[in-house]
Design a protein around this motif. Sequence first.
Motif, PDB file in Angstrom:
ATOM      1  N   LEU A 161       0.839  -1.185   0.000  1.00 53.82           N
ATOM      2  CA  LEU A 161       0.000   0.000   0.000  1.00 53.82           C
ATOM      3  C   LEU A 161       0.882   1.246   0.000  1.00 53.82           C
ATOM      4  O   LEU A 161       0.390   2.359  -0.116  1.00 53.82           O
ATOM      5  N   ASN A 162       2.190   1.057   0.111  1.00 60.00           N
ATOM      6  CA  ASN A 162       3.134   2.169   0.194  1.00 60.00           C
ATOM      7  C   ASN A 162       3.289   2.827  -1.177  1.00 60.00           C
ATOM      8  O   ASN A 162       3.851   2.228  -2.100  1.00 60.00           O
ATOM      9  N   PRO A 163       2.814   4.078  -1.336  1.00 57.28           N
ATOM     10  CA  PRO A 163       2.895   4.724  -2.644  1.00 57.28           C
ATOM     11  C   PRO A 163       4.332   4.979  -3.101  1.00 57.28           C
ATOM     12  O   PRO A 163       4.605   4.987  -4.301  1.00 57.28           O
ATOM     13  N   ASN A 164       5.256   5.177  -2.159  1.00 51.55           N
ATOM     14  CA  ASN A 164       6.649   5.407  -2.545  1.00 51.55           C
ATOM     15  C   ASN A 164       7.256   4.171  -3.202  1.00 51.55           C
ATOM     16  O   ASN A 164       8.023   4.278  -4.158  1.00 51.55           O
ATOM     17  N   VAL A 165       6.932   3.004  -2.687  1.00 53.42           N
ATOM     18  CA  VAL A 165       7.425   1.762  -3.283  1.00 53.42           C
ATOM     19  C   VAL A 165       6.845   1.614  -4.686  1.00 53.42           C
ATOM     20  O   VAL A 165       7.569   1.336  -5.651  1.00 53.42           O
ATOM     21  N   CYS A 166       5.542   1.833  -4.826  1.00 55.30           N
ATOM     22  CA  CYS A 166       4.903   1.696  -6.147  1.00 55.30           C
ATOM     23  C   CYS A 166       5.419   2.740  -7.125  1.00 55.30           C
ATOM     24  O   CYS A 166       5.641   2.432  -8.299  1.00 55.30           O
ATOM     25  N   ARG A 167       5.619   3.974  -6.672  1.00 53.23           N
ATOM     26  CA  ARG A 167       6.164   5.000  -7.573  1.00 53.23           C
ATOM     27  C   ARG A 167       7.553   4.608  -8.054  1.00 53.23           C
ATOM     28  O   ARG A 167       7.902   4.828  -9.214  1.00 53.23           O
ATOM     29  N   HIS A 168       8.349   4.037  -7.154  1.00 55.70           N
ATOM     30  CA  HIS A 168       9.691   3.580  -7.553  1.00 55.70           C
ATOM     31  C   HIS A 168       9.572   2.469  -8.607  1.00 55.70           C
ATOM     32  O   HIS A 168      10.287   2.485  -9.609  1.00 55.70           O
ATOM     33  N   VAL A 169       8.684   1.518  -8.370  1.00 58.93           N
ATOM     34  CA  VAL A 169       8.464   0.425  -9.330  1.00 58.93           C
ATOM     35  C   VAL A 169       8.074   1.004 -10.691  1.00 58.93           C
ATOM     36  O   VAL A 169       8.624   0.622 -11.729  1.00 58.93           O
ATOM     37  N   LEU A 170       7.136   1.945 -10.697  1.00 63.98           N
ATOM     38  CA  LEU A 170       6.682   2.555 -11.950  1.00 63.98           C
ATOM     39  C   LEU A 170       7.810   3.311 -12.648  1.00 63.98           C
ATOM     40  O   LEU A 170       7.939   3.261 -13.873  1.00 63.98           O
ATOM     41  N   LYS A 171       8.626   3.993 -11.867  1.00 71.16           N
ATOM     42  CA  LYS A 171       9.752   4.743 -12.434  1.00 71.16           C
ATOM     43  C   LYS A 171      10.759   3.796 -13.089  1.00 71.16           C
ATOM     44  O   LYS A 171      11.192   4.021 -14.224  1.00 71.16           O
ATOM     45  N   VAL A 172      11.119   2.728 -12.392  1.00 67.32           N
ATOM     46  CA  VAL A 172      12.082   1.768 -12.930  1.00 67.32           C
ATOM     47  C   VAL A 172      11.507   1.066 -14.155  1.00 67.32           C
ATOM     48  O   VAL A 172      12.189   0.908 -15.174  1.00 67.32           O
ATOM     49  N   MET A 173      10.244   0.665 -14.080  1.00 70.01           N
ATOM     50  CA  MET A 173       9.610   0.017 -15.228  1.00 70.01           C
ATOM     51  C   MET A 173       9.557   0.971 -16.421  1.00 70.01           C
ATOM     52  O   MET A 173       9.848   0.583 -17.551  1.00 70.01           O
TER      53      MET A 173
END
Length: 184
Positions: A161-173
């Motif tokens: 649920l951590n938006p920072n983790v998901c934003r990082h995933v989206l950035k790397v992808m």
Amino acid sequence: METPYTGFVGNVWEEFPQLAEWHNLDNAVLPMWKLEQFIEAGYHNFLAERKPLYNLSTLIEKYAQENHQPLLATFEKIARFAFVKKRYQEMVKNIPKVWIIADFDKQNIPNEELSTNSKFLSCQDTDLANVWTVITRGPYGPFGLIAEEFEDGKFRGFFTLNPNVCRHVLKVMGKTLGTKLTIL
């Protein structure tokens, strides 16, 4: 604590060492919870086979559809997307933007096959080829499932649920695929 993950998911996990505090090495199954239970937990590591991941994926997709939120979904193989294509054709009608990522032949990526709000991207020949992600936007930012097939039909990963983790995933992808994936 040493990361139990490798590849793409391992790189994400290493970027967020606090995830080690929440990691439970005895956690060998992904529960068949409702989305509310995953959200209540906030973070959940797992080793799983396809069925519980499919369950979690459909919960996240349904959330995106019912709340008119963007959705990113990766499929390890084109055949995995073909399995859900008809469902997606209906689902994307209520979603503002959908990114569908699979190992499409880079010379033969589907164009607007579902609707004008869907974008197909190829992960062929990248470290995303074995990645299963389903990410949407919730009330606090992006959340979702991040997993990687480490053995035929077996996945390691986590729900966050951590938006920072998901934003990082989206950035790397996005960097890997040469595009911007915006689920703020």
